[in-house]
Design a protein around this motif. Structure first.
Motif, PDB file in Angstrom:
ATOM      1  N   ALA A 112       1.480   9.527  -3.998  1.00 22.70           N
ATOM      2  CA  ALA A 112       2.145   8.472  -4.776  1.00 22.70           C
ATOM      3  C   ALA A 112       1.332   8.129  -6.018  1.00 22.70           C
ATOM      4  O   ALA A 112       1.890   7.938  -7.111  1.00 22.70           O
ATOM      5  CB  ALA A 112       2.355   7.227  -3.916  1.00 22.70           C
ATOM      6  N   GLY A 113       0.013   8.051  -5.861  1.00 18.30           N
ATOM      7  CA  GLY A 113      -0.845   7.750  -7.001  1.00 18.30           C
ATOM      8  C   GLY A 113      -0.761   8.817  -8.064  1.00 18.30           C
ATOM      9  O   GLY A 113      -0.698   8.521  -9.266  1.00 18.30           O
ATOM     10  N   THR A 114      -0.758  10.069  -7.649  1.00 17.65           N
ATOM     11  CA  THR A 114      -0.642  11.177  -8.592  1.00 17.65           C
ATOM     12  C   THR A 114       0.652  11.083  -9.388  1.00 17.65           C
ATOM     13  O   THR A 114       0.661  11.206 -10.621  1.00 17.65           O
ATOM     14  CB  THR A 114      -0.701  12.525  -7.847  1.00 17.65           C
ATOM     15  OG1 THR A 114      -1.973  12.664  -7.219  1.00 17.65           O
ATOM     16  CG2 THR A 114      -0.469  13.695  -8.792  1.00 17.65           C
ATOM     17  N   VAL A 115       1.755  10.847  -8.688  1.00 20.69           N
ATOM     18  CA  VAL A 115       3.065  10.788  -9.337  1.00 20.69           C
ATOM     19  C   VAL A 115       3.143   9.639 -10.333  1.00 20.69           C
ATOM     20  O   VAL A 115       3.587   9.813 -11.470  1.00 20.69           O
ATOM     21  CB  VAL A 115       4.182  10.676  -8.286  1.00 20.69           C
ATOM     22  CG1 VAL A 115       5.523  10.340  -8.939  1.00 20.69           C
ATOM     23  CG2 VAL A 115       4.298  11.974  -7.496  1.00 20.69           C
ATOM     24  N   GLN A 116       2.689   8.444  -9.932  1.00 18.88           N
ATOM     25  CA  GLN A 116       2.832   7.305 -10.833  1.00 18.88           C
ATOM     26  C   GLN A 116       1.915   7.420 -12.050  1.00 18.88           C
ATOM     27  O   GLN A 116       2.226   6.885 -13.112  1.00 18.88           O
ATOM     28  CB  GLN A 116       2.615   5.979 -10.089  1.00 18.88           C
ATOM     29  CG  GLN A 116       1.189   5.599  -9.761  1.00 18.88           C
ATOM     30  CD  GLN A 116       0.538   4.740 -10.831  1.00 18.88           C
ATOM     31  OE1 GLN A 116       1.195   4.286 -11.756  1.00 18.88           O
ATOM     32  NE2 GLN A 116      -0.761   4.517 -10.691  1.00 18.88           N
ATOM     33  N   ASP A 172       0.855  -1.182   0.000  1.00 21.71           N
ATOM     34  CA  ASP A 172       0.000   0.000   0.000  1.00 21.71           C
ATOM     35  C   ASP A 172       0.892   1.234   0.000  1.00 21.71           C
ATOM     36  O   ASP A 172       1.625   1.476   0.954  1.00 21.71           O
ATOM     37  CB  ASP A 172      -0.898  -0.019   1.238  1.00 21.71           C
ATOM     38  CG  ASP A 172      -1.758   1.230   1.374  1.00 21.71           C
ATOM     39  OD1 ASP A 172      -1.662   2.123   0.517  1.00 21.71           O
ATOM     40  OD2 ASP A 172      -2.515   1.302   2.361  1.00 21.71           O
ATOM     41  N   ALA A 173       0.829   2.011  -1.090  1.00 22.39           N
ATOM     42  CA  ALA A 173       1.689   3.190  -1.209  1.00 22.39           C
ATOM     43  C   ALA A 173       0.940   4.499  -1.007  1.00 22.39           C
ATOM     44  O   ALA A 173       1.542   5.564  -1.126  1.00 22.39           O
ATOM     45  CB  ALA A 173       2.379   3.200  -2.572  1.00 22.39           C
ATOM     46  N   GLY A 174      -0.365   4.425  -0.686  1.00 24.48           N
ATOM     47  CA  GLY A 174      -1.070   5.688  -0.507  1.00 24.48           C
ATOM     48  C   GLY A 174      -2.527   5.582  -0.123  1.00 24.48           C
ATOM     49  O   GLY A 174      -3.220   6.587  -0.092  1.00 24.48           O
ATOM     50  N   ALA A 175      -3.020   4.373   0.170  1.00 22.80           N
ATOM     51  CA  ALA A 175      -4.427   4.213   0.531  1.00 22.80           C
ATOM     52  C   ALA A 175      -4.644   4.499   2.019  1.00 22.80           C
ATOM     53  O   ALA A 175      -5.310   5.464   2.391  1.00 22.80           O
ATOM     54  CB  ALA A 175      -4.913   2.818   0.170  1.00 22.80           C
ATOM     55  N   LYS A 176      -4.080   3.670   2.862  1.00 22.16           N
ATOM     56  CA  LYS A 176      -4.199   3.857   4.305  1.00 22.16           C
ATOM     57  C   LYS A 176      -2.906   4.383   4.918  1.00 22.16           C
ATOM     58  O   LYS A 176      -2.757   4.399   6.137  1.00 22.16           O
ATOM     59  CB  LYS A 176      -4.587   2.534   4.968  1.00 22.16           C
ATOM     60  CG  LYS A 176      -5.983   2.049   4.585  1.00 22.16           C
ATOM     61  CD  LYS A 176      -6.350   0.795   5.345  1.00 22.16           C
ATOM     62  CE  LYS A 176      -7.773   0.349   5.002  1.00 22.16           C
ATOM     63  NZ  LYS A 176      -8.149  -0.892   5.738  1.00 22.16           N
ATOM     64  N   VAL A 177      -1.999   4.784   4.071  1.00 16.93           N
ATOM     65  CA  VAL A 177      -0.705   5.294   4.526  1.00 16.93           C
ATOM     66  C   VAL A 177      -0.430   6.627   3.837  1.00 16.93           C
ATOM     67  O   VAL A 177      -1.104   6.999   2.875  1.00 16.93           O
ATOM     68  CB  VAL A 177       0.433   4.296   4.214  1.00 16.93           C
ATOM     69  CG1 VAL A 177       0.249   2.999   5.001  1.00 16.93           C
ATOM     70  CG2 VAL A 177       0.503   4.012   2.719  1.00 16.93           C
ATOM     71  N   THR A 178       0.597   7.326   4.302  1.00 17.84           N
ATOM     72  CA  THR A 178       0.931   8.632   3.729  1.00 17.84           C
ATOM     73  C   THR A 178       1.612   8.500   2.380  1.00 17.84           C
ATOM     74  O   THR A 178       1.317   9.236   1.439  1.00 17.84           O
ATOM     75  CB  THR A 178       1.846   9.415   4.696  1.00 17.84           C
ATOM     76  OG1 THR A 178       1.191   9.541   5.957  1.00 17.84           O
ATOM     77  CG2 THR A 178       2.176  10.791   4.138  1.00 17.84           C
ATOM     78  N   GLY A 179       2.544   7.559   2.269  1.00 18.01           N
ATOM     79  CA  GLY A 179       3.285   7.421   1.018  1.00 18.01           C
ATOM     80  C   GLY A 179       4.030   8.699   0.686  1.00 18.01           C
ATOM     81  O   GLY A 179       4.484   9.423   1.568  1.00 18.01           O
ATOM     82  N   GLY A 180       4.186   9.000  -0.590  1.00 19.16           N
ATOM     83  CA  GLY A 180       4.861  10.224  -0.976  1.00 19.16           C
ATOM     84  C   GLY A 180       5.399  10.162  -2.385  1.00 19.16           C
ATOM     85  O   GLY A 180       5.151   9.206  -3.135  1.00 19.16           O
ATOM     86  N   VAL A 181       6.151  11.186  -2.775  1.00 22.84           N
ATOM     87  CA  VAL A 181       6.683  11.298  -4.134  1.00 22.84           C
ATOM     88  C   VAL A 181       7.595  10.118  -4.459  1.00 22.84           C
ATOM     89  O   VAL A 181       7.483   9.507  -5.531  1.00 22.84           O
ATOM     90  CB  VAL A 181       7.447  12.626  -4.309  1.00 22.84           C
ATOM     91  CG1 VAL A 181       8.191  12.648  -5.642  1.00 22.84           C
ATOM     92  CG2 VAL A 181       6.487  13.806  -4.228  1.00 22.84           C
ATOM     93  N   GLU A 182       8.498   9.764  -3.543  1.00 20.26           N
ATOM     94  CA  GLU A 182       9.445   8.692  -3.840  1.00 20.26           C
ATOM     95  C   GLU A 182       8.735   7.365  -4.037  1.00 20.26           C
ATOM     96  O   GLU A 182       9.089   6.583  -4.924  1.00 20.26           O
ATOM     97  CB  GLU A 182      10.497   8.573  -2.738  1.00 20.26           C
ATOM     98  CG  GLU A 182      11.612   7.600  -3.102  1.00 20.26           C
ATOM     99  CD  GLU A 182      12.761   7.606  -2.117  1.00 20.26           C
ATOM    100  OE1 GLU A 182      13.682   6.792  -2.297  1.00 20.26           O
ATOM    101  OE2 GLU A 182      12.739   8.413  -1.168  1.00 20.26           O
TER     102      GLU A 182
END
Length: 318
Positions: A178-182, A41-51
């Motif tokens: 993360a979703g936006t970037v990918q 999970d790179a951005g659903a229930k977590v912060t994630g980020g650009v990297e």
């Protein structure tokens, strides 16, 4: 798989393994699903980020693309820019990154991208791509806020011929950073996909690079989706290096920009609403970068067409 070519899925598995090792630093979460599949999970229930988004994009390209960020000083309002480069653009973009595998199931909607597609080969596109992967592991990228349900995992396992425990699913919603970037990192891929639609010989595309601004994520899905599409349609720039005649290169340059579409000129969210959410009713020629440069490597000629539309970026990106 051709001799000397690394497996797309093995490349992507290495990227996913690195993400799992650095999960805390990347602010992502790694777990196992009920069938043993690995979920990142790179951005659903977590912060994630650009990297995390950059790594998702490189995994989606099967490790055959370099994805990075830069600050464009000529773009005062949206200086953060994603840049994508590949010396195997057809395989990286169409054979792997393109979101062409429909994995919807009873209320769950997701389009699969990434190198698992090259193992499954269930899409018509693979009739034109000679590459075949023989990896014993597979990686799939999903633009969604929820991990795949059991039925989808079973579908992927069956299509790839692998046990569920050999599958890795990377996912993040459009509304996340993360979703936006990918998604914006697909700027080169959409140019390749349109070139294929235009019947340009894929074997003549030998290299490519693209860039597009990164919009601010938005909590509303339609707004977020509109911004990521408009970042490419009205703000994306791509250069392709092609073999063949200067005439063919010039024709490709003239036909590729998004402004050649009948639906050009409105924010994507408005276009999507006008067609009542039916993607297939939208002119497919719209899905392309704003600015195209095509270099004919055999003749030394370069042709340019289209341009970034700052007015439309103002309307969409805010």
């Amino acid at each position: 798989m051709k001799d000397g070519w690394a497996s797309l899925n093995e490349n992507a598995r290495g990227i996913a393994d690195g993400m799992a090792r650095d999960a805390e630093r990347l602010r992502i979460a790694v777990s196992n699903g009920p069938l043993g599949e690995r979920l990142i999970d790179a951005g659903a229930k977590v912060t994630g980020g650009v990297e995390a988004g950059l790594l998702m994009a490189e995994a989606a390209m099967g490790g055959l693309g370099t994805v990075s960020t830069m600050m464009d000083r000529n773009s005062r309002k949206w200086p953060l820019t994603v840049q994508v480069r590949s010396s195997q653009p057809v395989l990286a973009c169409l054979g792997s990154q393109y979101a062409g595998w429909n994995l919807s199931d009873e209320g769950y909607f997701a389009m699969g991208s990434g190198p698992a597609r090259a193992l499954a080969r269930v899409e018509p596109l693979f009739q034109t791509l000679a590459y075949r992967d023989t990896a014993s592991t597979a990686v799939l990228v999903l633009e969604t806020a929820k991990p795949p349900p059991q039925a989808v995992v079973e579908k992927v396992a069956k299509a790839t011929g692998l046990e569920a425990g050999k599958l890795t699913f990377l996912f993040a919603p459009t509304q996340s950073l993360a979703g936006t970037v990918q998604i914006v990192a697909r700027v080169l891929e959409v140019a390749l996909h349109k070139a294929n639609d235009l019947k340009f010989p894929l074997e003549d595309i030998v290299d490519g690079i693209g860039a597009a601004p990164v919009p601010a994520p938005h909590p509303d899905f339609l707004t977020a989706m509109g911004r990521t599409n408009d970042a490419i349609i009205y703000g994306g720039s791509v250069q392709l290096f092609v073999k063949g005649s200067a005439k063919d290169a010039e024709e490709l340059a003239q036909q590729l920009p998004s402004r050649a579409s009948r639906d050009y000129g409105q924010p994507f969210a408005e276009i999507f609403s006008r067609f009542k959410g039916d993607f297939y009713a939208i002119d497919p020629l719209l899905f392309s970068p704003a600015e195209i440069i095509v270099t004919a490597v055999d003749t030394g000629d370069t042709f340019r067409a289209g341009e970034r539309d700052l007015y439309m970026l103002e309307r969409s990106l805010g």
